[in-house]
Design an enzyme around this catalytic site. Structure first.
Site, mmCIF file in Angstrom:
data_model
loop_
_atom_site.group_PDB
_atom_site.id
_atom_site.type_symbol
_atom_site.label_atom_id
_atom_site.label_comp_id
_atom_site.label_asym_id
_atom_site.label_seq_id
_atom_site.Cartn_x
_atom_site.Cartn_y
_atom_site.Cartn_z
ATOM 1 C CE LYS A 31 -29.367 -2.064 -5.879
ATOM 2 N NZ LYS A 31 -27.712 -2.147 -6.647
ATOM 3 C CG ASP A 68 -24.726 -3.977 -6.251
ATOM 4 O OD1 ASP A 68 -24.144 -3.948 -5.396
ATOM 5 O OD2 ASP A 68 -25.340 -3.356 -6.920
ATOM 6 C CE LYS A 86 -28.773 -4.894 -8.525
ATOM 7 N NZ LYS A 86 -26.898 -4.295 -8.813
#
Length: 210
Positions: free
Chosen positions: A181, A90, A152
């Site tokens: 996400k 991430d 994300k």
């Protein structure tokens, strides 16, 4: 029937996090069969060790939480996470570069990290709270072109986390070209389900158990 736990990245990214807390996070993730844990890169090795006999994935952060580290630093950090056994990365996009319209630099950085981790999953945090709607669309476009797997919403360290409005905007723009996400401030089942209804494929939360 929707199984909520299979959407959850059980997250612990506080700067004061201790090894014992990471061990507890992993125990909870195993017990509740969450999809993954999300931890700082410094704890990637420990999470991998704790989860080696489970199906729970390990996601490690890169360039977190500001996104201002150099491209080389992010690549080195990502490679180290992979060496330790992380399944997913991430990473935080360079927000200042995006807002300064240095789009080529943003794309090259994401592409370099993706190349460094190979087939492993790459999620790119665009920190929506700092972006205008056109900038959110541009960020998503760059993330897609760079070859990442997820866009994300947030680190959880900005002034605001995920919002349903932002996720709806992102989904309308990206369609099925990339997964989404949602993270930051998602603390209850009702809210998580609303995000999933909008098309989110993963929920980042420290409230997974509750």
């Amino acid at each position: 029937m929707l199984v909520l736990n299979s959407y959850i990245d059980h997250t612990l990214l506080k700067p004061t996090t201790s090894p014992d807390e990471i061990v507890k996070l992993c125990e909870e993730a195993r017990k509740h069969k969450f999809y993954a844990v999300c931890v700082s890169s410094s704890y990637g090795y420990l999470a991998v060790k704790e989860l080696k006999k489970s199906k729970v994935k390990v996601a490690a952060t890169v360039g977190f939480p500001l996104g201002t580290a150099s491209k080389k630093a992010k690549v080195v950090e990502a490679k180290e996470c992979v060496r330790q056994g992380a399944d997913e990365i991430d990473m935080v996009m360079n927000i200042g570069f995006l807002k300064s319209e240095l789009y080529k630099s943003v794309r090259e950085e994401i592409s370099a990290v993706k190349k460094a981790i190979g087939r492993r999953t790459l999620k790119v945090i665009i920190e929506t709270c700092f972006l205008t709607d056109p900038e959110k669309r541009m960020a998503c476009s760059i993330v897609i072109k760079a070859g990442a797997d997820f866009v994300k919403t947030s680190t959880g360290f900005g002034p605001k986390g995920a919002t349903l409005e932002d996720v709806a905007l992102i989904k309308e723009f990206v369609g099925d070209r990339i997964k989404i996400k949602a993270s930051g401030g998602i603390k209850d089942t009702e809210t998580a389900l609303k995000y999933i209804e909008l098309g989110v494929r993963r929920i980042g939360t420290s409230s997974g158990v509750s």
